[in-house]
Write a protein that holds these residues in place. Structure first.
Motif, PDB file in Angstrom:
ATOM      1  N   CYS A   4      27.912  11.776 -87.912  1.00 39.60           N
ATOM      2  CA  CYS A   4      27.937  13.226 -88.199  1.00 39.60           C
ATOM      3  C   CYS A   4      27.089  13.961 -87.173  1.00 39.60           C
ATOM      4  O   CYS A   4      26.225  13.375 -86.531  1.00 39.60           O
ATOM      5  CB  CYS A   4      27.329  13.513 -89.572  1.00 39.60           C
ATOM      6  SG  CYS A   4      28.272  12.880 -90.972  1.00 39.60           S
ATOM      7  N   MET A  54      34.665  12.761 -96.144  1.00 41.82           N
ATOM      8  CA  MET A  54      35.039  14.148 -95.824  1.00 41.82           C
ATOM      9  C   MET A  54      36.442  14.222 -95.235  1.00 41.82           C
ATOM     10  O   MET A  54      37.143  15.217 -95.440  1.00 41.82           O
ATOM     11  CB  MET A  54      34.061  14.755 -94.817  1.00 41.82           C
ATOM     12  CG  MET A  54      32.810  15.317 -95.414  1.00 41.82           C
ATOM     13  SD  MET A  54      33.081  16.771 -96.431  1.00 41.82           S
ATOM     14  CE  MET A  54      33.190  18.033 -95.172  1.00 41.82           C
ATOM     15  N   SER A  95      30.621  15.244-106.433  1.00 45.02           N
ATOM     16  CA  SER A  95      30.970  15.723-105.091  1.00 45.02           C
ATOM     17  C   SER A  95      31.049  14.563-104.106  1.00 45.02           C
ATOM     18  O   SER A  95      30.511  13.475-104.338  1.00 45.02           O
ATOM     19  CB  SER A  95      29.898  16.701-104.611  1.00 45.02           C
ATOM     20  OG  SER A  95      28.682  16.007-104.419  1.00 45.02           O
ATOM     21  N   VAL A  96      31.695  14.846-102.990  1.00 45.54           N
ATOM     22  CA  VAL A  96      31.785  13.874-101.894  1.00 45.54           C
ATOM     23  C   VAL A  96      30.386  13.478-101.425  1.00 45.54           C
ATOM     24  O   VAL A  96      30.100  12.300-101.176  1.00 45.54           O
ATOM     25  CB  VAL A  96      32.594  14.508-100.732  1.00 45.54           C
ATOM     26  CG1 VAL A  96      32.328  13.813 -99.428  1.00 45.54           C
ATOM     27  CG2 VAL A  96      34.075  14.517-101.066  1.00 45.54           C
ATOM     28  N   ALA A  97      29.506  14.468-101.329  1.00 43.22           N
ATOM     29  CA  ALA A  97      28.157  14.197-100.816  1.00 43.22           C
ATOM     30  C   ALA A  97      27.375  13.297-101.765  1.00 43.22           C
ATOM     31  O   ALA A  97      26.663  12.385-101.338  1.00 43.22           O
ATOM     32  CB  ALA A  97      27.409  15.507-100.604  1.00 43.22           C
ATOM     33  N   PHE A 137      29.538   9.875 -95.714  1.00 44.22           N
ATOM     34  CA  PHE A 137      29.870  11.296 -95.830  1.00 44.22           C
ATOM     35  C   PHE A 137      30.996  11.636 -94.858  1.00 44.22           C
ATOM     36  O   PHE A 137      31.971  12.297 -95.224  1.00 44.22           O
ATOM     37  CB  PHE A 137      28.632  12.162 -95.565  1.00 44.22           C
ATOM     38  CG  PHE A 137      28.875  13.632 -95.793  1.00 44.22           C
ATOM     39  CD1 PHE A 137      29.165  14.106 -97.072  1.00 44.22           C
ATOM     40  CD2 PHE A 137      28.832  14.537 -94.742  1.00 44.22           C
ATOM     41  CE1 PHE A 137      29.413  15.459 -97.285  1.00 44.22           C
ATOM     42  CE2 PHE A 137      29.077  15.891 -94.951  1.00 44.22           C
ATOM     43  CZ  PHE A 137      29.370  16.352 -96.221  1.00 44.22           C
ATOM     44  N   ASP A 178      27.978  21.178 -93.547  1.00 42.27           N
ATOM     45  CA  ASP A 178      28.845  20.834 -94.667  1.00 42.27           C
ATOM     46  C   ASP A 178      28.041  20.457 -95.896  1.00 42.27           C
ATOM     47  O   ASP A 178      28.556  20.461 -97.010  1.00 42.27           O
ATOM     48  CB  ASP A 178      29.762  19.673 -94.262  1.00 42.27           C
ATOM     49  CG  ASP A 178      30.709  20.094 -93.150  1.00 42.27           C
ATOM     50  OD1 ASP A 178      31.653  20.845 -93.442  1.00 42.27           O
ATOM     51  OD2 ASP A 178      30.466  19.719 -91.986  1.00 42.27           O
ATOM     52  N   PRO A 221      31.814  16.179 -89.391  1.00 44.19           N
ATOM     53  CA  PRO A 221      31.034  16.982 -90.339  1.00 44.19           C
ATOM     54  C   PRO A 221      29.565  17.115 -89.901  1.00 44.19           C
ATOM     55  O   PRO A 221      29.081  16.305 -89.104  1.00 44.19           O
ATOM     56  CB  PRO A 221      31.127  16.209 -91.658  1.00 44.19           C
ATOM     57  CG  PRO A 221      31.785  14.915 -91.365  1.00 44.19           C
ATOM     58  CD  PRO A 221      32.340  14.950 -89.984  1.00 44.19           C
TER      59      PRO A 221
END
Ligand code: BES
Ligand code: MN
Ligand code: MN
Length: 457
Positions: free
Chosen positions: A142, A455, A372-374, A451, A173, A79
């Motif tokens: 990342c 992801m 959210s994932v973030a 992250f 992302d 990501p």
């Protein structure tokens, strides 16, 4: 990941000194006198990105101040995190209220004092150093893209076009930003929204020239008196804003959201004491945290006219001026609110004066999702390094470009800020705690790690 900490500890002193060097450059974006310093600062940021291990780092000229862009692409299947920050700073005045020079950083009681220490050089530079930590240890979870602009404090006028022109290059992302605050080191928090902004300037004209206030006073409307009455009428007795339609699109929080927001630690007494204010103030029916985080506001930012020199001059001035800004919340639109303000302000002008209203830069409010994932990656990173789960809060400030990340690039943002509300950003004696700077550098790599992990799940 143990290597990250070891590398950081070994290089701690240099990391601090490099920030101090950056703070010595007076990159004031609002004042053209500093144009060369702003350009010089962009070069320093570019050099720091290359030093941190970026594959490439470039300076992009704009119609205003330059944008610095750098990236390190490790693996196309990983990501990509787009880091946004700004290297420009607010003007330093009033200079006489600084204990030491705004561009001569000093460390006192574990705090770095300088303009930009927190907003945003100190916070932006944590990402540069975190990139170095990850590159140097060969542990980069990342791909990293960094976009550091020089016009945030003047409304990011040219960044919108840069996004339009570089959509491909900026593909990512998530956008990660450290330009907000947390409650305290003991109570880490993540802001899950920012207010928008509508900024107006008004000019009120009375007689066609300045007049002797004895010869004419009492028989000609004084534009300063008129302007003050008009401004005063913009709030009612409940400190509610009186512009028709102003609240039409404001979303009320649910009881559950209110409860969550108000569970953050806050003492009105400490707040009053720290600011030297006698009592709380604000829109009736809302708590302090609701007022700054979730309610729109209107403030006069400056007012002038008539004689302001030494001694006394008996004058009935021809003109009076004010700068008035409004903080906006979802789903208020900056342009729409500016228009409502203009119409209303013109309508309340007494017949004896003429009013001219102009709009300055603005920005739209944003809410960043907490499911959210973030967001989870940021929360987990903070839990790891602070030993405590962060509290979600709503920030009162504005970063106008954030709404455009979503609109132009289709990207959500995480606001992982490490400043404190009492860091005196935009004020004399701006500071940033060395501990926050170091904690930030330690926490950021974990954001990238979690992250990447979350992801692929
Ligand atoms: N970093 C601040 C915004 C901020 C500060 C958000 C603290 C949340 C907590 C940013 O640099 C800033 O000052 N923005 C301006 C708007 C801009 C258009 C001048 C602001 O909020 O007044
Ligand atoms: Mn900022
Ligand atoms: Mn700022």
């Amino acid at each position: 990941m143990q290597n990250w900490k070891e590398y950081q500890e070994k290089n701690q002193e240099r990391f601090l000194n490099e920030l101090l060097d950056l703070l010595r450059i007076p990159s004031v974006s609002a004042d053209s006198k500093y144009k060369a310093d702003v350009a010089h600062c962009a070069e320093a940021v570019q050099a720091s990105l290359l030093k941190a291990g970026a594959d490439r780092a470039e300076i992009y000229a704009t119609a205003g101040h330059p944008i610095v862009y750098g990236e390190k692409i490790v693996d196309a299947t990983k990501p990509t995190v787009l880091v946004y920050g700004h290297y420009d700073v607010q003007p330093a005045d009033p200079l006489e209220l600084w204990a030491s020079g705004p561009f001569e950083p000093v460390i006192k009681d574990g705090k770095i004092f300088a303009r930009g220490a927190c907003d945003d050089k100190g916070q932006m530079f944590m990402h540069v150093k975190a990139l170095e930590v990850m590159s140097a240890t060969g542990e980069l979870p990342c791909n990293v893209k960094m976009m550091i602009e020089g016009e945030e404090e003047v409304g990011s006028t040219n960044l919108g076009k840069f996004l339009e022109d570089h959509k491909e290059q900026l593909q990512a992302d998530i956008v990660l930003v450290s330009d907000t605050s947390m409650i305290s080191m003991e109570h880490p928090s993540i802001e899950s929204g920012l207010r928008g902004l509508a900024y107006m300037e008004v000019e009120v004209t009375g007689p066609n020239r300045d007049l002797h206030s004895g010869v004419y006073g009492g028989a000609v409307q004084n534009p300063i008196n008129a302007l003050c009455a008009m401004i005063a009428s913009l709030h009612d007795e409940n400190n509610h804003i009186t512009i028709p339609g102003f609240y039409d699109k404001v979303q009320e929080l649910s009881e559950a959201e209110k409860k969550a927001l108000n569970s953050a630690p806050f003492s009105q007494k400490d707040y009053n004491e720290e600011l030297g204010i006698g009592e709380e103030w604000g829109e009736k029916g809302y708590s302090n945290l609701e007022r700054t985080g979730t309610r729109p506001t209107l403030d006069c930012n400056g007012i002038w006219g008539g004689y302001i020199g030494e001694g006394a001059k008996t004058v009935l001035p021809s003109k009076a001026y004010a700068k008035i800004s409004m903080r906006l919340v979802p789903s208020q639109g900056s342009e729409e609110i500016s228009e409502l303000f203009r119409k209303h302000f013109e309508s309340i002008a007494p017949k004896g004066v003429q009013v001219k209203v102009t709009a300055h830069h603005g920005g739209e409010p944003v809410v960043t999702p907490t499911d959210s994932v973030a967001y989870q990656a940021a929360a987990k990173a903070i839990s790891t390094t602070f030993g405590k789960d962060p509290i979600p809060t709503r920030g009162g400030g504005s970063i106008p470009i954030i709404a455009l990340f979503e609109k132009t690039l289709g990207l959500k943002t995480v606001l992982m800020g490490f400043g404190l509300d009492n860091d005196n950003i935009h004020s004399p004696n701006e500071k940033y705690d060395v501990a926050n700077y170091e904690k930030g550098i330690e926490t950021i790599p974990y954001f990238h790690k979690y992250f990447a992990e979350l992801m692929v799940k």
